[in-house]
Design a protein around this motif. Sequence first.
Motif, short mmCIF file in Angstrom:
data_model
loop_
_atom_site.label_atom_id
_atom_site.label_comp_id
_atom_site.label_asym_id
_atom_site.label_seq_id
_atom_site.Cartn_x
_atom_site.Cartn_y
_atom_site.Cartn_z
N ILE A 179 0.84 -1.21 0.00
CA ILE A 179 0.00 0.00 0.00
C ILE A 179 0.87 1.25 0.00
O ILE A 179 0.60 2.22 -0.72
N ALA A 180 1.92 1.26 0.82
CA ALA A 180 2.80 2.42 0.91
C ALA A 180 3.48 2.70 -0.43
O ALA A 180 3.57 3.85 -0.88
N VAL A 181 3.99 1.66 -1.08
CA VAL A 181 4.66 1.83 -2.37
C VAL A 181 3.67 2.32 -3.42
O VAL A 181 3.99 3.21 -4.22
N LEU A 185 -6.95 9.87 -0.06
CA LEU A 185 -6.62 8.45 -0.09
C LEU A 185 -5.91 8.03 1.20
O LEU A 185 -6.19 6.96 1.75
N ARG A 186 -5.02 8.87 1.70
CA ARG A 186 -4.36 8.55 2.96
C ARG A 186 -5.38 8.46 4.10
O ARG A 186 -5.26 7.61 4.98
N TRP A 245 -6.50 -6.04 9.27
CA TRP A 245 -7.41 -5.07 8.63
C TRP A 245 -7.39 -3.74 9.38
O TRP A 245 -7.38 -2.67 8.77
N ARG A 246 -7.37 -3.80 10.70
CA ARG A 246 -7.43 -2.57 11.49
C ARG A 246 -6.12 -1.80 11.45
O ARG A 246 -6.12 -0.57 11.41
N HIS A 247 -4.98 -2.46 11.47
CA HIS A 247 -3.70 -1.78 11.67
C HIS A 247 -2.91 -1.53 10.39
O HIS A 247 -1.94 -0.79 10.41
N MET A 248 -3.30 -2.16 9.27
CA MET A 248 -2.43 -2.08 8.10
C MET A 248 -2.35 -0.65 7.55
O MET A 248 -1.31 -0.25 7.01
N GLY A 249 -3.43 0.14 7.68
CA GLY A 249 -3.38 1.51 7.18
C GLY A 249 -2.40 2.37 7.94
O GLY A 249 -1.62 3.14 7.34
N ALA A 302 5.84 7.38 5.05
CA ALA A 302 6.70 8.47 5.52
C ALA A 302 8.18 8.11 5.33
O ALA A 302 9.00 8.98 4.98
N GLY A 303 8.53 6.85 5.55
CA GLY A 303 9.90 6.42 5.31
C GLY A 303 10.27 6.48 3.84
O GLY A 303 11.40 6.86 3.49
#
Length: 304
Positions: free
Chosen positions: A102-104, A115-116, A176-180, A188-189
């Motif tokens: 998702i980050a990439v 979207l974020r 599902w809850r924490h992946m975002g 950010a990295g």
Amino acid sequence: MSTATTSTRSAPRRRRRKDDTKLAMMFIAPASVGLLVFLVWPLLTGIYYSFTEYTTLTPPEWVGLANYQQMLSDPIFWTSLKVTILYVVINIGVQTVVALVIAVLMQRLTQSTLLRSLVLAPYLVSNVVAAIVFLWILDTQLGIFNIFLQWIGFDPVAFWANETWVIPTVALVNVWRHMGYTALLLFAGLQSIPSHLYEAARTEGAGEITQFRRITLPLLRPILALVLIMTIIGSFQVFDTVSVTTQGGPADASRVLQMYIYQNAFAEYEFGYASALSVALLVILMIVTFAQYWMSRAGQSDLD
């Protein structure tokens, strides 16, 4: 004359430093009191109780290492530890991969604030609410997901009542809850990686996979290590999802270590033994954290 003038000017500076120190102490004091009252004192008290037999009905009685000896010979403790490790492996493995993808994608395709916000939305839902919602969705008889499985020709799956499925189900609910949130940390990295490195790689003919393997992963390592440490610590302390959905069942298949600690403390009132289990969990987390920090070289960056 100059000496007197210098001393006259330095006096207000000293007073200003003293005033700044007092002001700083006033700001630090509430946080320091909270740290002592809600973290340091409970930690020291818990360590002390781990060496006692304490049921709240009688004063603590010093028993030395008896609780730890009982723990080492307790089969339920070892089962709970295995269940917890299984949960951590599934949760961390799936969550990290999905969050990194998702980050990439956010970095390469869009950097929309909307979207974020959508990616972060599941993190704003409490663990209890998420557990209740998925408890209904995955219900064997009335759950929407099992109704869909029957509609396409499959038999319903007892996600919460099957020993094989229960821990992966709990893990995927928390994924599902924490992946975002994890994805935003990794995003950010990614923003800290200089774009000219990708431009140079594309000039040399490197594809997306090569860029990801040779540039993104090595330069993202410090942030990725930090995220893994945070998520592993949080995963080892899973409790609310299990408490709401399975209560440790079926047949102890989802009795994670935090659930076993809770049951000893508030169901059997064995606070001394529960404290020993908590100290053991603390030691495990410290060992895992330091080992991971050392192996991943989290304090070093390939950009240096």
